[in-house]
Design a protein around this motif. Structure first.
Motif, PDB file in Angstrom:
ATOM      1  N   LEU A 315       0.841  -1.195   0.000  1.00  0.00           N
ATOM      2  CA  LEU A 315       0.000   0.000   0.000  1.00  0.00           C
ATOM      3  C   LEU A 315       0.877   1.246   0.000  1.00  0.00           C
ATOM      4  O   LEU A 315       1.892   1.311   0.706  1.00  0.00           O
ATOM      5  CB  LEU A 315      -0.936  -0.010   1.215  1.00  0.00           C
ATOM      6  CG  LEU A 315      -2.039  -1.072   1.190  1.00  0.00           C
ATOM      7  CD1 LEU A 315      -2.889  -0.996   2.445  1.00  0.00           C
ATOM      8  CD2 LEU A 315      -2.915  -0.937  -0.044  1.00  0.00           C
ATOM      9  N   TRP A 316       0.479   2.211  -0.801  1.00  0.00           N
ATOM     10  CA  TRP A 316       1.237   3.466  -0.881  1.00  0.00           C
ATOM     11  C   TRP A 316       1.113   4.212   0.443  1.00  0.00           C
ATOM     12  O   TRP A 316       0.022   4.296   1.016  1.00  0.00           O
ATOM     13  CB  TRP A 316       0.697   4.331  -2.019  1.00  0.00           C
ATOM     14  CG  TRP A 316       1.467   5.607  -2.198  1.00  0.00           C
ATOM     15  CD1 TRP A 316       2.556   5.786  -2.989  1.00  0.00           C
ATOM     16  CD2 TRP A 316       1.214   6.870  -1.561  1.00  0.00           C
ATOM     17  NE1 TRP A 316       3.005   7.082  -2.869  1.00  0.00           N
ATOM     18  CE2 TRP A 316       2.199   7.763  -2.006  1.00  0.00           C
ATOM     19  CE3 TRP A 316       0.255   7.322  -0.644  1.00  0.00           C
ATOM     20  CZ2 TRP A 316       2.258   9.100  -1.575  1.00  0.00           C
ATOM     21  CZ3 TRP A 316       0.316   8.639  -0.216  1.00  0.00           C
ATOM     22  CH2 TRP A 316       1.310   9.514  -0.678  1.00  0.00           C
ATOM     23  N   VAL A 317       2.233   4.718   0.936  1.00  0.00           N
ATOM     24  CA  VAL A 317       2.208   5.549   2.157  1.00  0.00           C
ATOM     25  C   VAL A 317       3.047   6.796   1.927  1.00  0.00           C
ATOM     26  O   VAL A 317       3.978   6.792   1.117  1.00  0.00           O
ATOM     27  CB  VAL A 317       2.761   4.798   3.390  1.00  0.00           C
ATOM     28  CG1 VAL A 317       1.803   3.717   3.842  1.00  0.00           C
ATOM     29  CG2 VAL A 317       4.146   4.207   3.101  1.00  0.00           C
ATOM     30  N   ASP A 318       2.703   7.849   2.652  1.00  0.00           N
ATOM     31  CA  ASP A 318       3.524   9.058   2.586  1.00  0.00           C
ATOM     32  C   ASP A 318       4.679   8.923   3.586  1.00  0.00           C
ATOM     33  O   ASP A 318       4.861   7.872   4.191  1.00  0.00           O
ATOM     34  CB  ASP A 318       2.656  10.308   2.827  1.00  0.00           C
ATOM     35  CG  ASP A 318       2.023  10.330   4.211  1.00  0.00           C
ATOM     36  OD1 ASP A 318       2.424   9.511   5.074  1.00  0.00           O
ATOM     37  OD2 ASP A 318       1.130  11.165   4.448  1.00  0.00           O
ATOM     38  N   TYR A 319       5.412  10.003   3.787  1.00  0.00           N
ATOM     39  CA  TYR A 319       6.586   9.945   4.666  1.00  0.00           C
ATOM     40  C   TYR A 319       6.179   9.593   6.102  1.00  0.00           C
ATOM     41  O   TYR A 319       6.965   9.062   6.877  1.00  0.00           O
ATOM     42  CB  TYR A 319       7.309  11.293   4.617  1.00  0.00           C
ATOM     43  CG  TYR A 319       8.687  11.282   5.219  1.00  0.00           C
ATOM     44  CD1 TYR A 319       9.721  10.548   4.650  1.00  0.00           C
ATOM     45  CD2 TYR A 319       8.964  12.036   6.360  1.00  0.00           C
ATOM     46  CE1 TYR A 319      10.983  10.549   5.200  1.00  0.00           C
ATOM     47  CE2 TYR A 319      10.232  12.047   6.909  1.00  0.00           C
ATOM     48  CZ  TYR A 319      11.246  11.297   6.336  1.00  0.00           C
ATOM     49  OH  TYR A 319      12.496  11.303   6.884  1.00  0.00           O
ATOM     50  N   ASN A 320       4.936   9.893   6.451  1.00  0.00           N
ATOM     51  CA  ASN A 320       4.423   9.561   7.782  1.00  0.00           C
ATOM     52  C   ASN A 320       3.760   8.195   7.838  1.00  0.00           C
ATOM     53  O   ASN A 320       3.061   7.880   8.792  1.00  0.00           O
ATOM     54  CB  ASN A 320       3.421  10.625   8.239  1.00  0.00           C
ATOM     55  CG  ASN A 320       4.111  11.937   8.544  1.00  0.00           C
ATOM     56  OD1 ASN A 320       5.270  11.953   8.960  1.00  0.00           O
ATOM     57  ND2 ASN A 320       3.416  13.034   8.316  1.00  0.00           N
ATOM     58  N   LEU A 321       3.935   7.404   6.804  1.00  0.00           N
ATOM     59  CA  LEU A 321       3.386   6.048   6.704  1.00  0.00           C
ATOM     60  C   LEU A 321       1.866   6.022   6.614  1.00  0.00           C
ATOM     61  O   LEU A 321       1.231   5.018   6.911  1.00  0.00           O
ATOM     62  CB  LEU A 321       3.864   5.153   7.863  1.00  0.00           C
ATOM     63  CG  LEU A 321       5.378   5.043   8.051  1.00  0.00           C
ATOM     64  CD1 LEU A 321       5.694   4.088   9.196  1.00  0.00           C
ATOM     65  CD2 LEU A 321       6.063   4.563   6.774  1.00  0.00           C
ATOM     66  N   MET A 322       1.272   7.143   6.181  1.00  0.00           N
ATOM     67  CA  MET A 322      -0.188   7.173   6.024  1.00  0.00           C
ATOM     68  C   MET A 322      -0.546   6.933   4.561  1.00  0.00           C
ATOM     69  O   MET A 322       0.104   7.438   3.659  1.00  0.00           O
ATOM     70  CB  MET A 322      -0.770   8.493   6.503  1.00  0.00           C
ATOM     71  CG  MET A 322      -2.289   8.492   6.551  1.00  0.00           C
ATOM     72  SD  MET A 322      -2.962   9.769   7.606  1.00  0.00           S
ATOM     73  CE  MET A 322      -2.955  11.150   6.463  1.00  0.00           C
ATOM     74  N   PHE A 329      -2.747   3.791   8.423  1.00  0.00           N
ATOM     75  CA  PHE A 329      -1.291   3.739   8.362  1.00  0.00           C
ATOM     76  C   PHE A 329      -0.856   2.300   8.073  1.00  0.00           C
ATOM     77  O   PHE A 329      -1.528   1.357   8.501  1.00  0.00           O
ATOM     78  CB  PHE A 329      -0.698   4.192   9.701  1.00  0.00           C
ATOM     79  CG  PHE A 329      -0.982   5.636  10.009  1.00  0.00           C
ATOM     80  CD1 PHE A 329      -0.031   6.610   9.765  1.00  0.00           C
ATOM     81  CD2 PHE A 329      -2.217   6.023  10.523  1.00  0.00           C
ATOM     82  CE1 PHE A 329      -0.296   7.950  10.030  1.00  0.00           C
ATOM     83  CE2 PHE A 329      -2.493   7.357  10.795  1.00  0.00           C
ATOM     84  CZ  PHE A 329      -1.527   8.331  10.550  1.00  0.00           C
ATOM     85  N   VAL A 330       0.259   2.157   7.376  1.00  0.00           N
ATOM     86  CA  VAL A 330       0.709   0.807   7.023  1.00  0.00           C
ATOM     87  C   VAL A 330       2.204   0.686   7.312  1.00  0.00           C
ATOM     88  O   VAL A 330       2.995   1.545   6.915  1.00  0.00           O
ATOM     89  CB  VAL A 330       0.433   0.491   5.540  1.00  0.00           C
ATOM     90  CG1 VAL A 330       0.848  -0.930   5.224  1.00  0.00           C
ATOM     91  CG2 VAL A 330      -1.046   0.669   5.225  1.00  0.00           C
ATOM     92  N   LEU A 331       2.575  -0.386   8.002  1.00  0.00           N
ATOM     93  CA  LEU A 331       3.970  -0.588   8.403  1.00  0.00           C
ATOM     94  C   LEU A 331       4.536  -1.876   7.818  1.00  0.00           C
ATOM     95  O   LEU A 331       3.816  -2.821   7.546  1.00  0.00           O
ATOM     96  CB  LEU A 331       4.086  -0.709   9.938  1.00  0.00           C
ATOM     97  CG  LEU A 331       3.280   0.222  10.830  1.00  0.00           C
ATOM     98  CD1 LEU A 331       3.709   0.006  12.275  1.00  0.00           C
ATOM     99  CD2 LEU A 331       3.472   1.662  10.457  1.00  0.00           C
ATOM    100  N   GLY A 332       5.851  -1.903   7.705  1.00  0.00           N
ATOM    101  CA  GLY A 332       6.549  -3.135   7.351  1.00  0.00           C
ATOM    102  C   GLY A 332       6.347  -3.527   5.900  1.00  0.00           C
ATOM    103  O   GLY A 332       6.171  -2.690   5.017  1.00  0.00           O
ATOM    104  N   GLU A 333       6.364  -4.844   5.668  1.00  0.00           N
ATOM    105  CA  GLU A 333       6.277  -5.350   4.308  1.00  0.00           C
ATOM    106  C   GLU A 333       4.971  -4.943   3.630  1.00  0.00           C
ATOM    107  O   GLU A 333       4.891  -4.876   2.400  1.00  0.00           O
ATOM    108  CB  GLU A 333       6.415  -6.879   4.313  1.00  0.00           C
ATOM    109  CG  GLU A 333       6.572  -7.483   2.926  1.00  0.00           C
ATOM    110  CD  GLU A 333       6.738  -9.001   2.928  1.00  0.00           C
ATOM    111  OE1 GLU A 333       6.860  -9.579   4.024  1.00  0.00           O
ATOM    112  OE2 GLU A 333       6.752  -9.588   1.841  1.00  0.00           O
ATOM    113  N   ALA A 334       3.940  -4.687   4.419  1.00  0.00           N
ATOM    114  CA  ALA A 334       2.641  -4.338   3.845  1.00  0.00           C
ATOM    115  C   ALA A 334       2.671  -2.999   3.112  1.00  0.00           C
ATOM    116  O   ALA A 334       1.844  -2.746   2.255  1.00  0.00           O
ATOM    117  CB  ALA A 334       1.575  -4.316   4.948  1.00  0.00           C
TER     118      ALA A 334
END
Lengths: 545, 257
Positions: A315-322, A329-334
């Motif tokens: 999933l696309w995230v910005d610099y803040n992982l949003m 928010f998405v963290l890690g391999e996701a």
């Protein structure tokens, strides 16, 4: 740190965001400190300091390790720290629970819908923000080195609720896995990449050479990685090593049953350093290999072959992982953020821990500050609607009573993708997959057989739901691979290669992140781009020669 | 090869279970034990019968999810091997294979071969950690750790929490599991400040969950897929004695952070 930063950018074939990678490299030391403090038993030098070794894609020894099970030990460290918070009442754990939908209210992520895997109950959870750390989608290929439970469901559902999916075609094939033995195969076992530090990769020089390895003299062996890449040799990045293995097997020089394998030979390391040293470094891996293959790798070379291991896309995230959905928010391999088109060894845990320990605690504050805490409620009609959809889908699966199991569809999909969207991709192959996937999906919804009921423990239903999502997601994967008309990192399009068979990037047209927007079932998704700009590194063709 | 399976079937923890005889034909010796069960389950499903429920995940011997009792032995006949890495070449054509769940009061059956091992999670939550709030860690090299201590801690940390030790023990004792965690953390200087309180808390939690005591049968180490040494049980006992004399029992630090 500069070196880690540069190696990661280069290893990712210049398809990662420069500032994200810089941040990751900056945090990397803190991760080790944190893990040491948690009690992760990293290897130590005799003087008591932390020991290092080198790993794929790096020419320096900078990887901290805990025998051949570093990832597992880092996980146990987090698990223990998490357990402490559970006991303290700071975290509520829902074991054996699966997320089946994201709930968006007024354009903001406000909660999720889950299924209790033991009772089958569909439940709503409201929240001020939603964080997904649900891993990658390697299992879309059916055979991968991922655990069987890994799936794309959480991220795919979030995508269908509005979160952009970035670079799905960036999948990594790991070079050191145990070869497939037959159709019953349920997963592929990864032999740690660290083996390439001491093992030498080779195949017979002559095609179809069936002699046992010991009878093939030195002069008739082709140490193809050392030959093609003299400076990195056996430590070239994963994508390069995997493609080289496929190339020699395509030349009919593969070894073992089926000819899809290459030797990883430790005899030099054993004669140079002694068996005891090799045993100390890799004992558990050698034992594991022997358990699976019934061959003793101290005596005969291991046989290895590439397998799907990691997915850089997500999933696309910005610099803040949003994501593109505020509050999700998405963290890690996701997520997709740090590895570009290829990930280097030892950096999955690095990114996961960086995101979780050191980035999200600071990054989420900005979002939370902009809304009133505790206003989310499961009373909102969106929750009821999402729950109804989840239930309807499960009932539809259970009602089919066809003749084929979900696993057989999954296996067929995996084979299709491995052949057409695996290590080497062509426009024709991808188009073929894109026309076949919708047929397979329809067939699945017509002919699948799911025993049992919805409100009970039902592993067949869990698996069918996930396969259903893979059947939708796989189309996006192929679409992205078709649209990216260049070769970079793990994405290798046969049409775009240099005369000596290396990946040829097209920076003028594709130095960007592809972000897909879902526009409804049956509708073509929309491809957006986020341009990548590099202020500190110079874009060069990757060379490991 | 062809096998005859005798499989434990049980609807849930409240119902009575029974053995079901299932023929497993055309099994390849290269299959893992779980792949054999996959094949059997596919056939059961297509035949309209309910497939066998079992836990599994990584299938490479590190997650601790899988584990069944095979012919009376947790994880089956091959030493140092989890069920997922046990291969069918260790069985004979025509053999009767009895498959049961890990049995212990603290591990209730969820269905068939799947058990609830959350008791282990609660034992860890009681004290199986080092209190180190994220972001406050000192430099990793600030405290030197001798190679011997680091290696011994790693030996203990190899435990994957599968619960085979409990299933093998006539007392259903979890001493090997708890001993491994207490030793792993207690051997490292980072874990030493909480050494005594940790032992107290984890042993109390272990007793509360209904695990039995250790009477030195050492069946646990015989079946441990990671070959965790019984020395760690000795170390647990010594630490417990130390804790009784050197420190008052107190609840392990659980403040937020």
């Amino acid at each position: 740190m500069q070196r880690l930063f540069y190696d990661t950018i280069k290893g990712g074939d210049f398809r990662a965001r420069e500032h994200n990678v810089y941040r990751l490299a900056e945090i990397s030391n803190q991760i080790i400190d944190q893990c040491v403090a948690q009690g992760v038993p990293f290897a130590r030098e005799y003087g008591g300091q932390l020991a290092n070794r080198s790993f794929g894609g790096a020419q320096v020894s900078r990887t901290f390790y805990a025998r051949g099970q570093t990832g597992q030990q880092l996980l146990l460290g987090s698990y223990q720290a998490l357990s402490r918070q559970i006991a303290a009442g700071q975290v509520k754990m829902f074991p054996r629970t699966e997320m089946l939908d994201l709930v968006v209210v007024d354009g903001r992520a406000c909660g999720i819908v889950t299924r209790d895997l033991v009772s089958g109950a569909i439940e709503s959870h409201a929240a001020d923000a939603v964080i997904l750390a649900t891993g990658g989608y390697s299992n879309v290929f059916y055979l991968s080195t991922n655990a069987k439970g890994c799936n794309v469901t959480a991220t795919w559902r979030a995508h269908k609720r509005g979160a952009g999916f970035a670079n799905p075609c960036f999948t990594q094939i790991h070079p050191t896995c145990i070869p497939v033995t037959g159709d019953h195969q349920s997963k592929l076992t990864l032999m740690s990449e660290s083996l390439r530090n001491d093992g030498r990769v080779w195949v017979p020089l002559r095609p179809s050479d069936q002699r046992p390895p010991a009878q093939i003299p030195e002069a008739e062996r082709d140490y193809y990685l050392e030959r093609r890449y003299p400076s990195f040799g056996n430590l070239v990045p994963r994508d390069v090593a995997s493609r080289a293995a496929k190339a020699v097997c395509d030349e009919n020089r593969g070894v073992g049953p089926g000819g899809r394998g290459v030797f990883l030979d430790f005899s030099d390391a054993i004669s140079r350093q002694g068996e005891a040293v090799v045993r100390e470094r890799y004992g558990n891996l050698f034992d594991m290999y022997e358990r699976i293959t019934a061959e003793n790798p101290y005596k005969v070379p291991m046989r290895i072959y590439p397998a799907v291991h990691y997915t850089m896309g997500g999933l696309w995230v910005d610099y803040n992982l949003m994501t593109t959905v505020p509050g999700l928010f998405v963290l890690g391999e996701a997520n997709f953020s740090d590895h570009g088109a290829n990930r280097l060894g030892a950096s999955a845990l690095m990114q996961g821990l960086a995101d979780g320990y050191f980035i999200i605690p600071y990054a989420i504050g900005g979002y939370l500050a902009g809304s009133k805490a505790g206003t989310a409620s499961t009373d909102k009609p969106e929750f009821g609607a999402a729950k109804a959809q989840v239930k309807e889908r499960a009932n539809r699966l259970l009602a089919r009573k066809g003749k084929r199991t979900a696993m057989s569809f999954h296996r067929e999909l995996g084979k299709l993708l491995w052949e057409n969207c695996g290590m080497a991709r062509t426009a024709a192959g991808l188009q073929q997959a894109l026309s076949r996937i919708p047929e397979l999906r329809e067939q699945f919804w017509r002919e699948v057989m799911v025993p049992g009921g919805p409100e009970e423990l039902n592993q067949s239903l869990e698996s069918a739901g996930r396969v259903g999502d893979f059947l939708e997601f796989s189309e996006l994967l192929c679409r992205d691979a078709l649209a990216r008309e260049e070769s970079c990192g793990g994405h290798f399009r046969q049409e775009y290669q240099t005369p000596d068979g290396e990946a040829r990037r097209d920076d003028a047209r594709f130095a960007h992140v592809a972000v897909w927007e879902h526009r409804g079932d049956g509708q073509e998704p929309l491809r957006h781009t986020e341009p990548l700009s590099f202020a500190n590194v110079h874009l060069a063709q990757r060379s490991y020669k | 090869m062809n096998l005859v399976l005798m499989v434990w079937r049980q609807e849930n923890a409240r119902t009575v279970g029974h053995m079901q005889r299932i023929e497993a034909k055309d099994i390849s010796p290269d299959m893992s034990f779980l792949e054999m069960l996959d094949v059997v389950n596919q056939r059961l499903t297509v035949a309209g019968q309910s497939p066998i429920t079992f836990d599994h995940d990584c299938r490479e011997g590190i997650c601790g999810s899988c584990g069944v009792v095979i012919n009376g032995v947790p994880h089956g006949p091959q030493p140092g091997t989890t069920t997922c890495q046990l291969h069918m070449r260790h069985f004979r054509d025509g053999q009767v294979v009895v498959i049961e769940p890990f049995r212990a009061r603290a591990f209730p059956v969820i269905r068939d071969l799947m058990i609830d091992r959350s008791a282990f999670d609660r034992v860890i939550a009681a004290g199986g950690f080092i209190t180190s709030p994220t972001g406050s860690a000192p430099d990793g090299n600030a405290m030197l750790v001798s190679k011997g201590a680091a290696d011994a801690a790693m030996d203990a940390a190899a435990c994957i929490g599968c619960g085979a030790c409990v299933a093998a023990c006539p007392n259903a004792s979890a001493m090997l599991f708890v001993g491994a965690k207490v030793s792993h953390l207690g051997l490292l200087p980072q874990g030493r400040p909480e050494r005594w309180s940790r032992v107290h808390a984890m042993v109390a939690a272990m007793d509360a969950e209904g695990f039995g005591g250790c009477t030195n049968y050492l069946e646990c180490t015989a079946v441990c897929p990671k070959n965790v040494s019984p020395d760690f049980i000795g170390r647990l006992n010594r630490d417990l004695i130390g804790a009784v004399f050197l420190a008052r029992p107190r609840v392990a630090s659980t403040e937020a952070g």
